[in-house]
Every structure is written in structure tokens, then in C-alpha cells.
Design an enzyme around this catalytic site. Sequence first.
Site, short mmCIF file in Angstrom:
data_model
loop_
_atom_site.label_atom_id
_atom_site.label_comp_id
_atom_site.label_asym_id
_atom_site.label_seq_id
_atom_site.Cartn_x
_atom_site.Cartn_y
_atom_site.Cartn_z
N CYS A 41 7.44 -21.74 55.17
CA CYS A 41 6.96 -20.49 55.76
C CYS A 41 6.86 -20.50 57.28
O CYS A 41 7.51 -19.70 57.94
CB CYS A 41 5.62 -20.14 55.14
SG CYS A 41 5.71 -20.05 53.36
C1 UGA Z 1 1.39 -20.62 55.14
C2 UGA Z 1 0.19 -19.72 55.46
O1 UGA Z 1 -0.97 -20.53 55.72
C3 UGA Z 1 -0.09 -18.77 54.31
O2 UGA Z 1 -1.15 -17.90 54.66
C4 UGA Z 1 1.18 -17.95 54.00
O3 UGA Z 1 1.01 -17.12 52.87
C5 UGA Z 1 2.33 -18.91 53.71
O4 UGA Z 1 2.52 -19.79 54.83
C6 UGA Z 1 3.56 -18.05 53.49
O5 UGA Z 1 4.07 -17.48 54.45
O6 UGA Z 1 3.94 -17.83 52.33
P1 UGA Z 1 1.74 -22.85 53.68
O7 UGA Z 1 3.09 -22.91 54.31
O8 UGA Z 1 1.62 -23.01 52.21
O9 UGA Z 1 1.04 -21.43 54.01
O10 UGA Z 1 0.86 -24.00 54.32
P2 UGA Z 1 -0.24 -24.17 55.46
O11 UGA Z 1 -1.48 -24.68 54.84
O12 UGA Z 1 -0.35 -22.98 56.29
O13 UGA Z 1 0.39 -25.37 56.32
C7 UGA Z 1 1.64 -25.24 56.98
C8 UGA Z 1 1.94 -26.48 57.77
O14 UGA Z 1 1.08 -26.59 58.90
C9 UGA Z 1 1.79 -27.79 57.01
O15 UGA Z 1 2.88 -28.62 57.31
C10 UGA Z 1 0.51 -28.40 57.56
O16 UGA Z 1 0.50 -29.81 57.51
C11 UGA Z 1 0.55 -27.90 58.99
N1 UGA Z 1 -0.79 -27.83 59.62
C12 UGA Z 1 -1.72 -26.97 59.14
C13 UGA Z 1 -1.07 -28.63 60.73
O17 UGA Z 1 -0.22 -29.42 61.18
N2 UGA Z 1 -2.29 -28.52 61.32
C14 UGA Z 1 -3.24 -27.66 60.86
O18 UGA Z 1 -4.34 -27.61 61.46
C15 UGA Z 1 -2.96 -26.88 59.75
#
Ligand code: UGA
Length: 456
Positions: free
Chosen positions: A283
Site C-alpha cells: 500500500c
Molecule cells: C496501510 C495503512 O496503514 C492502512 O490504513 C491502509 O488501509 C492500507 O495501508 C491500505 O492502503 O490498504 P498496511 O500496509 O497494512 O496498512 O501496513 P502499516 O501498518 O501501515 O505499515 C506499512 C509499513 O510501514 C510497514 O512496512 C511498517 O513496518 C512500516 N512502518 C509503520 C514503519 O516503518 N514505521 C512506523 O512507525 C509504522
Amino acid sequence: MSFRPKRPLRPITRISIFGLGYVGLCTAVCFAHKGFSVIGVDVDLRRIKAINEGKAPIYEPSLDELLRRSVGLKMLWCTDDYEYALRTSDVSFITVGTPSQRNGALTLKYAKAAAKNIGKSLRTNRSYHLVVIKSTVLPGTTENVIKPLIEEFSGKKCGSTYDVCFNPEFLRQGSAIEDVLNPDRIIIGEFTKKSGDFLECLYRECYGPRLPPVIRTRPSTAELIKCANNAFLAMKISFANTIANICERIADVDVVAVTKAIGLDARIGSLFLDAGLGYGGSCFPKDVRGLIYISEKLRYSPILLRAVEKVNSLQPHRIVEMARTLLGSLQGKRVAILGLAFKPNTDDVRDSASIRVAKEFLDKKAKVIVYDPMATKNARKLLENKVKYASSAIECIDGVDCCVIATEWPEFRALRRKDFLCCMRTPTLIDARRIYDPDEFGGKLKFWATGLAKGA
Ligand code: UGA
């Protein structure tokens, strides 16, 4: 604009969901759990069979249990017969994948196929039907691509016996069920008031008094809300990683303390400020690229978004550089990578930073051994036999020169300093996800972490 109709316009209970990936399947299971009769549609017959047997084809916490229950209660079943699905439902959600293309545009072939099939089925359908696009698409897609296709194949104008809305999904993988059951807002992009009322009623029926704020707007605005939301979160992560890179160069500074403190400023907020390997998954990278693509098409140069992407693309490289600083040449060195999924609690490795780290170590001629509690099967398709696969964290670090924590799975947090000291050949640990307390991990163990001044 937020509008709440005083009473339901009609009871809506039958839902069809086109595309049973993460979003589609989790949405289907949650609607079924809330008492709706749900029919899922997919082109993958193996997937349909598994779901109809109550077996989830993907890993997601609580999904297995809810799926088994919904199928057992006959609240959910799946088919490849889109026409039947449409005829026996009042509302159809399109939840097919829209993966990124090289130039940042999103692949619309699955969404277009679904729109054509739905259009054909609407041709003979008499009762009112609502088509809801949930797949992420770039601004203007519902209006200029999906709606015209449905109109062409149904032979009827949108707003007659059917309507089209765009309704983005904000679920996170790894907590998808929880997120669908407790959304913090619902965005409805509508062409007509009737369709927005219809969809709002469905959500009112679903969430009852716990209905979150509903934002009613135009489809293109709703499409942009989705991309902007993800791009903003990606920006926060790249910001945290920028600060982390600065911290690594100043004695006695730790990014964790910095982000914790700035996160307490209500204007900033503490979430999505964890420095690490950078964002991955299906995403954030796609939405940032998509927004850059559309900006450029509109002749606007999105310098901020390009910087977000650039910072992110360099983070995995930074970790390999850390290993080089600690170990010298990486040629022939044995490197363990703990974690392959793009984040914990998922088996998804799409655009995973861990995979990029593994590949870069291989490029430097290191011998790589990997372990992930859930994602090994999917990672094998990308890393093939170029790396070794361990069946536990301890097996993975046995006899290696360096270990990188690449995904913050809970089981890695349970590892202690002595585990690394006992098992590794030259105990060198790089915590790229900041799961360990640097004060506990020093001494004989060479320890470095993202955003931590070297030698701490
Ligand atoms: C993300 C959004 O958070 C959702 O709200 C959205 O619905 C989804 O994309 C989508 O577009 O369908 P997701 O990709 O499942 O969800 O995962 P996240 O929890 O957002 O994490 C994304 C990435 O960011 C991961 O690789 C995670 O490790 C990284 N991340 C997250 C960080 O490096 N630091 C942080 O503080 C948070």
C-alpha cells in the site's frame, strides 16, 4: 459534509464482494460476522474452494476463526459466477488488487474486468443495485474509467437502476479484522445522494450505535483522501528515518527518545514515527508512487513525495552499511536476517524491506540465512535458493557473524543478549526495528541500531 438519514431507507442484508484478497476476504468475513448474507466472487477456483471449506488462504489474526464460523453458519460462501452473485445481492463491493506499475500508475485490469462483468449482469437486473469500489485507485478513476465501463456494459446510465460509489478501506494487514470491525471513519464518494444514503444505511446497520463519523463527498475527493492518507503516514515514517540517520552521527543520541518526545506534541502524534527499515507492503509504496505519478501528469512537481520515497529506498542500504562498518568486508561473512514479512503478524512479503536487505547482502557476497515465523513460503518465491532458510530464530543465528532484526515479530523480542552471545560466531547484532534496549545489549556483543549513535 456529513449526513445521517433518520431511518434506514430499506433493510440491506445481501452483499457481494468481488475479489477475495486481504481487503475483500476480511471485509466479507466481517460483514458476515455482523449478520449480513455475503457472497464472495473470485476467479481463483482454489481460493474459492478453500474459503468454502472454511480455510483462509492468507494469514491474518482472527481470520481463520471468523471465516470458519461464517461459512458454518452459511452467512458466507463463494463462487466464480459473478452474474449469480450480483443478482442475489443488493450491493456489490469491488475489492480486486490494483498493483503499481513501473511508472507509478495503478494496474486497473482486474478492476476493469470486474466493472465489465458487473455491467453485463446489471443489464437484466431490475431492482436497484449499488456498486462500491473499495480497491485503491487514483483520483478520477471511478468517474472516468469504472463508471463509463459499467454504463457501456449495462447499457444503462449510472443513477438509473444502479449507482456507483467509491468507499476507501483503511484496514492494516496484521490487524485487518480488528480494523474492519472498528473503523475510525467511513468515507463515501458518491455521484448521487441516493447512493450515499444507501451505503450509509448499510454501515449504520453494520455498526449500529458504534457507527464512526461518516464523510460524504465526491468520488474523486474520496480517492484522493485514500492516497493522501497513506502518503502522509509514509511521510511520517521517512521523517523519523531522516532523524534516525542524523542521530546515528551524533554521539550519545537515540532516535527513540527523540520520536517519543516529539510524538507527545498533539500536533505531531506518536503513531507511525518508528524509525527502522522503512515502509513496505502493498500500500504505502504504491500510493506514494501513484500520487507522484498523478501529480506529474497534472504538471505539478511533488518534491516532498519524491523525497519521502527516496529516504525510504535508502533505509535498507543503510543497514547493510552498518554491517560493513562493524564487520569490514562482507564477502563470505555469514549474515542472519530475522524477519521477512513487511511487518509483523502477516505472511506478506510484497515490497518488504527485509527482502531488499537480504538481496543487498547477497550482492556484497555474504552468505545469508533467513527466518520468519509466517512469511518463509512467500519469501522463497523471491529469494529462491540464494539464501538458506532456518526453521527457528535460534537456528538462524547459529554460527553467523552478524544478525539483522528486520521485522519486529514478538518472538524476536523474547531473545536475550546471551542467546546472541552463545550462538553466533562473531556476535554482532543490528537492530533495524528498535526492539531491544541498547543498555541491555552492549558489552561483548557488538550492537548497533537504527537511529542510535555508534558505540552506544
Ligand atoms: C496501510 C495503512 O496503514 C492502512 O490504513 C491502509 O488501509 C492500507 O495501508 C491500505 O492502503 O490498504 P498496511 O500496509 O497494512 O496498512 O501496513 P502499516 O501498518 O501501515 O505499515 C506499512 C509499513 O510501514 C510497514 O512496512 C511498517 O513496518 C512500516 N512502518 C509503520 C514503519 O516503518 N514505521 C512506523 O512507525 C509504522
